[in-house]
Design a protein around this motif. Sequence first.
Motif, short mmCIF file in Angstrom:
data_model
loop_
_atom_site.label_atom_id
_atom_site.label_comp_id
_atom_site.label_asym_id
_atom_site.label_seq_id
_atom_site.Cartn_x
_atom_site.Cartn_y
_atom_site.Cartn_z
N THR A 12 -85.41 -35.06 2.73
CA THR A 12 -84.79 -36.32 3.11
C THR A 12 -84.12 -36.97 1.92
OG1 THR A 12 -86.73 -36.58 4.49
CG2 THR A 12 -85.21 -38.40 4.40
N LEU A 13 -84.84 -36.95 0.82
CA LEU A 13 -84.32 -37.57 -0.39
C LEU A 13 -83.04 -36.88 -0.84
CD1 LEU A 13 -85.57 -39.89 -1.87
CD2 LEU A 13 -86.43 -38.27 -3.55
N ILE A 38 -100.09 -40.56 -2.12
CA ILE A 38 -99.01 -39.58 -2.00
C ILE A 38 -99.27 -38.40 -2.93
CG2 ILE A 38 -96.58 -39.18 -2.52
CD1 ILE A 38 -96.03 -42.01 -1.47
N PHE A 88 -99.22 -50.95 -5.67
CA PHE A 88 -98.42 -49.83 -5.18
C PHE A 88 -98.92 -48.51 -5.74
CE2 PHE A 88 -94.52 -47.35 -4.60
CZ PHE A 88 -94.32 -47.62 -3.27
N LEU A 99 -98.83 -44.78 -4.22
CA LEU A 99 -98.49 -43.61 -5.02
C LEU A 99 -99.64 -42.64 -5.12
CD1 LEU A 99 -96.31 -44.96 -7.95
CD2 LEU A 99 -95.62 -43.86 -5.83
N GLN A 141 -84.88 -44.55 7.05
CA GLN A 141 -86.27 -44.16 6.89
C GLN A 141 -87.06 -44.35 8.19
OE1 GLN A 141 -89.14 -46.21 6.56
NE2 GLN A 141 -90.54 -44.90 5.43
N GLY A 197 -95.22 -32.64 5.20
CA GLY A 197 -94.80 -33.98 4.81
C GLY A 197 -94.07 -33.98 3.49
N VAL A 224 -87.83 -46.33 -4.25
CA VAL A 224 -86.95 -45.70 -3.27
C VAL A 224 -87.44 -44.31 -2.91
CG1 VAL A 224 -84.63 -44.87 -2.85
CG2 VAL A 224 -84.96 -47.07 -3.96
N VAL A 225 -87.89 -43.58 -3.91
CA VAL A 225 -88.39 -42.23 -3.63
C VAL A 225 -89.61 -42.30 -2.72
CG1 VAL A 225 -89.48 -40.21 -4.66
CG2 VAL A 225 -87.45 -41.18 -5.71
N ALA A 226 -90.51 -43.24 -3.03
CA ALA A 226 -91.75 -43.35 -2.25
C ALA A 226 -91.46 -43.70 -0.80
CB ALA A 226 -92.66 -44.40 -2.86
N MET A 227 -90.34 -44.37 -0.58
CA MET A 227 -89.98 -44.77 0.78
C MET A 227 -89.82 -43.55 1.68
SD MET A 227 -86.92 -47.38 1.41
CE MET A 227 -86.53 -48.10 2.97
N PHE A 228 -89.44 -42.43 1.11
CA PHE A 228 -89.14 -41.27 1.93
C PHE A 228 -90.28 -40.29 2.07
CE2 PHE A 228 -84.95 -42.87 0.97
CZ PHE A 228 -84.40 -42.84 2.23
N ILE A 229 -91.38 -40.55 1.43
CA ILE A 229 -92.54 -39.68 1.61
C ILE A 229 -93.37 -40.29 2.74
CG2 ILE A 229 -94.50 -38.60 0.52
CD1 ILE A 229 -92.02 -37.82 -0.92
N PRO A 230 -93.54 -39.59 3.85
CA PRO A 230 -94.31 -40.16 4.95
C PRO A 230 -95.75 -40.47 4.52
CG PRO A 230 -93.20 -38.14 5.62
CD PRO A 230 -93.03 -38.25 4.14
N GLY A 268 -90.22 -35.07 2.94
CA GLY A 268 -89.83 -36.13 2.03
C GLY A 268 -88.79 -35.68 1.02
N ASN A 317 -88.98 -41.51 10.98
CA ASN A 317 -90.41 -41.54 11.26
C ASN A 317 -90.74 -41.92 12.69
OD1 ASN A 317 -91.66 -40.73 8.75
ND2 ASN A 317 -90.64 -42.53 7.92
#
Lengths: 488, 314, 318
Positions: C298-299, C47, C39, C44, C242, C291, B149-155, C295, C246
């Motif tokens: 938003t969270l 990111i 993933f 990850l 989400q 970014g 869920v957290v990763a969903m919000f990082i563009p 993020g 975007n």
Amino acid sequence: MTTTRGSSRGFSRRSVLLGAGAVMATAGCNLVGGGDDDPTDAGSASGGEGGGLSGEITVALVPDPPGASEFYRAQFDLFQEANPGVTVNIIENPSDQQLNALELMFQQGEGPDVMRVQGAAALTRFYDRGWVAPLDDLVNDDFTARFPEGSLEPTSSGLHREGKLVSIPLVWGDWGYTHLWLYNTDILAENGYDAPPETWSEMVEMATTITENGGGSVFGVAPVSVPYFIEVAQPFAQKPGINLTTGEPDLANPNVVASVEVWRQLQADGVNMPGWESWDGGRPFTEFAAGRLAMYPSATWHVAEIRKLAPDIGLGIASMPLPDSGRVAYAARSAAHQPIWSMSAESANPELALAAMDFLGSVDFYKAYYEEFGSFTASQVAWEDQAQENEDQAGILAVAATDIRTAPNPELLAQGAEAFWADAGGNADLDVKNAYLESIVSNVDYEPLAAAIDTQVEALIVQYEAENADLRSQLTFADWDPLEDYTA
Amino acid sequence: MSALITPGAGAQAGADAAAQVAGDAGPPTQPRPRARNRVSGQARRMRWWHLFLIPFCFIWIYPFLWMVTAAFKTPQEMLLGGIGLWPNEWTLDNFVRAWTTGRFGDYTLNTLTFAIAVVVIQVLVASLAGYALSEKTLPGRKIVMGVLVVAMFIPHGYTIIPVFQLVNAIGLQDGLLGAAIAQAAPGLVVPVLLYVGFFSGIPNELSEAARVDGAGYLRTFRSVMLPLAKPVTGTVVLMNFIGAWNSFFIPLVFTLGRPELRTLGVGMYNFFGTDTTDWTGLAAGASIAIIPIVIVFLFLQRSFVEGIAGAVKS
Amino acid sequence: MTTAAITAPSKPGAPSKTRARRQAVLWGWLFLVPLVVLFTAFSLWPIVASWAYAFFDWDGVGPPEVFVGLDNFREALNSSSFWNAFWNSFLFSLGALFIELPAALCLAMLLNNVLLRGRNIYRLAIFLPVVSTTAVIGLVIAVLLAPVGGVVNEVLLGIGLVDRPVNFLGDPNVALPTLVVVDIWKGFGITLIYWLAALQTVPKDLYEAAKLDGAGARQQLANITIPVIMPIAVVVLLLTFQRSLNTFDLVQAVTGGGPIFSTDVLPTYIYRYAFDASIAAPRYGFACAVGVIFGVFTLIITLLQGPLLAGRLKRTAA
């Protein structure tokens, strides 16, 4: 509706899965990428025997304008015919992605042999990374003769970096500096005008009349390409907004304020064509071709686009209107050429790559490009006579002949101001566009907005002066008369 | 060992359990004739909706229709002809250009390969993970769910460079598989969450019943749970097929060295020049590229989404 | 699949409970392996890498070398144009959550009714804007909404709703709401399809039973539909939120963030600093910092604004 034909009744799930499987199987090698015939590797098989060229090279280009894809293929086929044993692989990238693509290719160690570098800023970047090869071997009397006299000087050509020739132009050097005032002769005539405006107040008067008589369907002007309008009132390039006669940031000078004020007033009076605020680059010429917009400041390439859409339109081409008190400056030619083609320093077949560069810089190629797309190319001899016979092109040439002057370019002069110049010019936050658009659209004073940018530019100068104490003098050309060509 | 549980039976069990959730599971003793009367009365009432839906949908898809008909217009007519739909002068030139400039012939097979690979990866990985995560007692579940869920919000848009370096490092940079993985992996969150949401709505009794019948974990998943999840699978396939079909940046970046592997999404960009755009060619390309999507849509809607509804009804 | 060969031999009649449980856990973990590997590597890791880039002044090529600490973050947080784009992005998500989500659910319930003939065609029609090429749609929208000769303005003038043409895309005060509406139109089909999938999971028998109990349409919605689709509804909510944050293509195609940044959203803001071809010196480091801030905010806002959502997630996770 066509979609009803695509009914799925005939499909069973199994048949679809089978079909998918078949596709996957046939395309299996595409999935993992066989290493069989990698064009860039094959390039290493060079070996010119007896002066003949052979081997493969890769050219990364942009298929621009529309139709260029076929054009380039045909041209490189000619090159291959002239050099049996040579294969040219073409990689096409969308124009917005060309630079990203080139960077990733070089990072992968698979840079192309010849590439389109898209302009001065990217050329500098690529040169600094050591990706661009010097082309000085190309230069001889024949090569020099293709281009306007004196246009290959290292300090003003725009094609040199650190004194070395590293790029070749495509379009004519002045193609981008020529800024036109386009007008619809029919609309002007209907409103009782037989000539385009020569001064700002004439322009305002004519635009107001046309909009008033237009009844909401025809409008006098639209404030697109405002920089072209401003440049006759200020002696400097608008990025980064430094007055080169004083070395000071000068976006808020009274002449510029007055020119923005013209548009702001037109907007407040409802003269400008509504909606221009969010137009994309193609919209002005579309509205002009549709007969809804009577006049606007334009780039050269719009002329051909208008003709494509409306072949019989009464299209007039004039110089930019001037301040009532007279001209302050000309369109500033900051380099003789616009760099487009470069050769990779990592090419496995440099001899062949150089030959391809020579081909892209040949009179034949320039002539073919001009004949195909109507853009003036870098070699004037390739098109000059033909252009005079074409009314539109002759009009562009006439404006170009009178409205451009060479300005000093601190970046090319390479006396130490380059880093500052690139930094300030490439900073989106220092773009004067933000200031004049806000002034015109929101009807607020331009002067304080521009002054705020001036303050930021000044701060940047001071910051750079910490490392380069001479920066200010490198930005100052006190002897230069902005109404004359600058000579180093 | 009769472990085969039909989807219908499973759905029935699900229905009962869901009825308990809803809290008003009345005994299903319906007097048939009454029900039929009500149904036909309702059907008549439903007809009135067409009066609203037909004009509404026409306005709704007007821009789409304009795009399709523009593909048959000359550039002059498209840009200057205003908003009329019907071309004055029909032309197929745009489709010819789409075929040559956009290379739609070469790129269609690539796109199909790419899109199918993406969808297969996503359905496999997401349904497995979704089933595992729907088991509330699985240790580590909270962490995985939280990270997703957290990763969903990082563009993700600007993180192509590390992905590119990674794919380079494992040697997949010059094929569509690398591109498919790079496209599929960041988009896994939504499918996984959808499967989790679906599987956790299915009562435990169902999987326990399967286990009592001797079905193992894997078999319960494969024969009972996955068929039940058809609506979710259909939706995941549809959305990601479209995403992959139109994808631009990833196929471009991962086929730099081999442009012959590019997809339609990349080909579409050949219509954009530095200054000008070939709008009618673009419209033609877009119209061609949309046909497979429409087919996939209708197929999935009927066979997958409607299919489960039928099973539940019976 | 090689794993297919392995079957769990749990003997009916004499199941060792702890053993079966341990096996279920092992299987569960095994099922998670592909997700965790893919993933972690492709989502990850990039990111995390971009978090690292955010601390550098980096133009995107070669290894980042100029470490600038928190400067990028400080610059973004102090920039009014960042906050402008930030709040504009949230306006898009408000539109999606409070207009698109409920409206799509209502339409989905209508189009889910088996008694409605031609519902597949209607679904397709509602879905078509999703798959229409954004650039072409941008052109159509600009033509439709033009103050000069645009159909929408002609209709509005014709029925007397306005007395002068509305400058839908050119007026900085109107352009943003206009784009929000267009964005809802463009993305509506996605939400609709997700709702339809959710509704398929509601067993028909429940409605029959409820009808026999005399429950009205509203009671059926409240007592059956909503509770049953809740687990998927949470996902749809997250997804719509989400996606709306975007929004990029549409804004870029229709207004490019203008006029004077009135429709600038964070993705277009980031694009301007990192990818815009007209920028001489791309600032990937700064774009990454933006970014990251986006993020995180938003969270936080998701968790703050949706106690319901947070509670629901907790319950699902527990």
